[in-house]
Motif scaffolding. Sequence first.
Motif, PDB file in Angstrom:
ATOM      1  N   LEU A  26      15.247  91.434  39.209  1.00 12.22           N
ATOM      2  CA  LEU A  26      14.335  91.726  40.315  1.00 12.22           C
ATOM      3  C   LEU A  26      12.872  91.736  39.898  1.00 12.22           C
ATOM      4  O   LEU A  26      12.047  92.457  40.461  1.00 12.22           O
ATOM      5  N   LYS A  64      16.443  89.999  49.551  1.00 14.18           N
ATOM      6  CA  LYS A  64      16.614  90.715  48.282  1.00 14.18           C
ATOM      7  C   LYS A  64      17.530  91.933  48.448  1.00 14.18           C
ATOM      8  O   LYS A  64      18.314  92.247  47.550  1.00 14.18           O
ATOM      9  N   LYS A  95      17.590  83.564  46.981  1.00 17.27           N
ATOM     10  CA  LYS A  95      17.187  84.806  47.644  1.00 17.27           C
ATOM     11  C   LYS A  95      16.273  85.642  46.762  1.00 17.27           C
ATOM     12  O   LYS A  95      15.318  86.243  47.244  1.00 17.27           O
ATOM     13  N   LEU A  96      16.569  85.662  45.465  1.00 14.76           N
ATOM     14  CA  LEU A  96      15.742  86.453  44.543  1.00 14.76           C
ATOM     15  C   LEU A  96      14.349  85.862  44.358  1.00 14.76           C
ATOM     16  O   LEU A  96      13.415  86.568  43.979  1.00 14.76           O
TER      17      LEU A  96
END
Length: 462
Positions: free
Chosen positions: A382, A425, A458-459
């Motif tokens: 992340l 996320k 998505k990240l």
Amino acid sequence: MRVEQEYKKTGYFWLPESEEDKIPGVLTISDGGRIELEIVGHFNEAIQASTDNTEISRIIGHVEGDGLVTLNDCFYTVKNIAFGGISKSKILVQQVLSGAAWEKDEAVTFNTLSFSVDCLDEWVGLSGIKVDRDWNNKTATISYSAPENISLMLNNGLKLKICFAYTLPGAPKVTEAKITQRAYFRLESDRLIDLSEFTTLVFKITNLMCFATNEIVTIKNLVATSREIQFEPITGKQSPVPISIYYQSIPFAEKTPKKNWHEMLFNFKTIADVAEEVFNKWLDAYEDLSPALNLYFSTQAGAQKYLDGKFLALAQGLETYHRRTSTETLMKPETFDSLVEEIIKGCPENHVEWLKGRLAHGNEINLGKRLKKIIEPFKQHLGSSSDRSKFLRKIVDTRNYLTHYSEDLKDKTAKGREMWAICQKMEVIFNLHFLKVIGFNEDKIDSVVENSHLLKRKLQEI
């Protein structure tokens, strides 16, 4: 529920306690599992009953092709009363059992329930079809050996099998020889259990398939059997009557999805050596995590029509997930209780109850700290420490603004594409925790992230 061909059959219908009063009608089951019965007149000709009663617990019918059917949990949507003429009434039905009739208050119990879901063949990835081609001699040999059924023992005492149905070419075949194979699940119980217990398990297993395939998949082809409902075919040996089951199940996607194994989060081969553990861990997780699981899957199924609603459901889901998996508090309970006692001592008597209400949840950690704890095991996926702090702060500010509409947070909230990216996320965070719930270790989770184009995309949104 997926109904691939519309079910529309005529027949006669009656109440279990009034078999002599049969009414003609048409039973229709549409894709999605919506069931409607249209009848001539209604089931009680008394005018008073006709105007007062709209619910019927059970209706029995005999329809073309299928024979006996049982319709459960019914109510009138249109109830016409004709004085000397012909009128039609419409009844919405919650569940159809095709193949047998049950008495008015008789429990519906079975020993087995078989069902399939969209993309199951691709997820299982096992085929008994083998094709050998010899291009030089213009020959081809097609052989078939059915894969062995996969049997998993569930913690609730039931057995879950992954089975394979197949069809072979008949004779004579001059221009075509076709072999088909279809994977399906089969739940088995040594004792008779209520149909609702089976369908609850079906719902949970379907959600596992939604998670594993990265797709909203729908159940189909539900067939149950009971050792108490038998028929004697021409062989002379009794066999269980297959009862086809229809109802409006969730999740449901109008368009049948198509998914290749490499587009999935993981497939059966990924968990083949620990499949029993994975299924049990997932089913057991519903004991404590069902509110969080339901919030997540509601966002995947499109229950929230607006982005704000999806964001709030995901934020609430993550907060709920942490509450269900952690007992962490701001201070030790005994320290907090002592502090509350001291504070209340100094409170005017007429405000004590109000103050107790304010302090009731005072030892709970806030959303920001819960989110920080949630992402801790997966922080390497992340971004930097600064990126993670900004991401969490944005979730908290946006949640607080949308929930409380504090004007001082208006300019700090995520909107539009930024909110959409944050939702992406949050979905990944759910996915990573679900992998952990079903027993994936850190290395296996890292492998899933590395090989999943969807998760990586998505990240990278923010």
